[in-house]
Design an enzyme around this catalytic site. Structure first.
Site, PDB file in Angstrom:
ATOM      1  CD  GLU A   1     -15.308  13.902  25.405  1.00 15.54           C
ATOM      2  OE1 GLU A   1     -13.640  14.099  24.641  1.00 15.54           O
ATOM      3  OE2 GLU A   1     -15.447  13.992  25.585  1.00 15.54           O
TER       4      GLU A   1
ATOM      5  CG  HIS B   1      -7.901  -4.635   8.199  1.00 19.82           C
ATOM      6  ND1 HIS B   1      -7.032  -5.577   7.294  1.00 19.82           N
ATOM      7  CD2 HIS B   1      -7.227  -3.696   7.002  1.00 19.82           C
ATOM      8  CE1 HIS B   1      -6.514  -5.460   6.263  1.00 19.82           C
ATOM      9  NE2 HIS B   1      -6.682  -3.968   6.235  1.00 19.82           N
TER      10      HIS B   1
ATOM     11  CD  GLU C   1      -3.253  -1.027   0.506  1.00 14.61           C
ATOM     12  OE1 GLU C   1      -2.777  -0.515  -0.958  1.00 14.61           O
ATOM     13  OE2 GLU C   1      -3.907  -2.518   0.469  1.00 14.61           O
TER      14      GLU C   1
ATOM     15  CG  HIS D   1      -4.357   0.637   5.745  1.00 11.94           C
ATOM     16  ND1 HIS D   1      -5.356   0.479   5.545  1.00 11.94           N
ATOM     17  CD2 HIS D   1      -4.257  -0.714   4.917  1.00 11.94           C
ATOM     18  CE1 HIS D   1      -6.300  -0.436   4.875  1.00 11.94           C
ATOM     19  NE2 HIS D   1      -5.708  -1.154   4.619  1.00 11.94           N
TER      20      HIS D   1
ATOM     21  CG  HIS E   1      -9.480  -3.080   2.654  1.00 10.19           C
ATOM     22  ND1 HIS E   1      -8.592  -3.291   1.911  1.00 10.19           N
ATOM     23  CD2 HIS E   1      -8.707  -2.654   3.292  1.00 10.19           C
ATOM     24  CE1 HIS E   1      -7.284  -3.247   2.418  1.00 10.19           C
ATOM     25  NE2 HIS E   1      -7.387  -2.832   2.832  1.00 10.19           N
TER      26      HIS E   1
END
Ligand code: 13P
Ligand code: ZN
Length: 270
Positions: free
Chosen positions: A169, A141, A116, A139, A210
């Site tokens: 919040e 999941h 990525e 990144h 994803h």
């Protein structure tokens, strides 16, 4: 020269990955983190004239020439970073041609940076334009957030509104909201370009079915952003199937915005 394994940035990076794993966000090799380092930081531990390997980037990152990044390796498990940083993560510098990475340390077993990387570097370019203090792109999941993308409308305005309503919040932590991308093929320049097009104005981009991309000043702050969004998604997933009897109203969100002096995203609250 000091031992790089003692560097604060390595220790913090591995500890963050361990925390993300512990929370169930990073199954197997799921997720990747890139951390912009200064030359001064790197020079304390490495001879920056010594390039271990040249690795092609597969795209043009000329805006980042000369910049150093600590990046997770492709196929590497977050749970293993703490015990074996040198095989699982690496430090690269973007070469003068803009299309190669110079490996200065790590990926010891012959590995390379995350698949990525296009999305990471394109996101760094976009974030740095919006905020010169941005150093992290994360990144991961997160389980409940992924679940939410299966049952909630994939609409940026509606998704942000729901998340803001799930914890008092939320609007304080991410007043810029979230951007939602449809499912796209991961690891491609296309998903990188689509992410970068959104992440400049909004620090969080959700990849439907994803995961999530977040930008931030440091590892802790970026982790905290993901954590807050994931908790809101968890509350949604816990309450939506039962049916809501109470909700944070738009007027209450406005009270919060006033109390915390927030500039929040237009078009979410009526
Ligand atoms: P990498 O193992 O290449 O980092 O890929 C993991 C991932 O999360 C892909 O989106
Ligand atoms: Zn992923």
């Amino acid at each position: 020269m000091a031992n790089i394994l003692d560097a604060k940035f390595i220790k913090e990076y591995c500890a963050t990955a361990a925390n993300m794993y512990r929370l169930g966000w990073d199954e197997r090799n799921g997720g990747n983190i890139s951390y912009l380092l200064t030359e001064k930081e790197v020079k304390e531990y490495l001879d920056t004239d010594k390039v271990e390997r040249i690795i092609p980037l597969g795209f043009d990152a000329k805006e980042l020439v000369g910049k150093y990044f600590l990046v997770s390796g492709t196929g590497k498990y977050f749970k293993n970073f703490v015990g074996d940083p040198e095989n699982n993560i690496g430090i690269i510098r973007i070469a003068k041609n803009g299309t190669d990475a110079e490996l200065l340390w790590g990926y010891k077993d012959g590995g390379k940076f995350t698949s990525e990387l296009p999305a990471h570097l394109m996101s760094h370019i976009a974030r740095l334009k919006a905020d010169p203090l941005n150093r992290v792109v994360m990144h991961t999941h997160p389980t409940n957030l992924l679940a939410m993308t299966y049952v909630h409308e994939l609409d940026t305005v509606k998704f942000t509104h729901t998340l803001w309503q799930m914890n008092t919040e939320c609007i304080v932590v991410f007043p810029d909201g979230v951007e939602v991308l449809p499912w796209m093929l991961c690891g491609t320049n296309e998903i990188g370009e689509a992410t970068a097009a959104k992440i400049g104005a909004c620090r969080t981009v959700i990849w439907s079915m994803h995961g999530i991309y977040c930008g931030g000043h440091d590892l802790d702050e970026t982790f905290g952003l993901v954590e807050t969004i994931e908790k809101a998604a968890q509350i949604y997933m816990m309450t939506a199937p039962i049916g809501l009897k109470n909700i944070i109203t738009d007027d209450q969100l406005k009270l919060l915005a006033g109390r915390f002096n927030l500039t929040y995203r237009d078009g979410i609250i009526k």
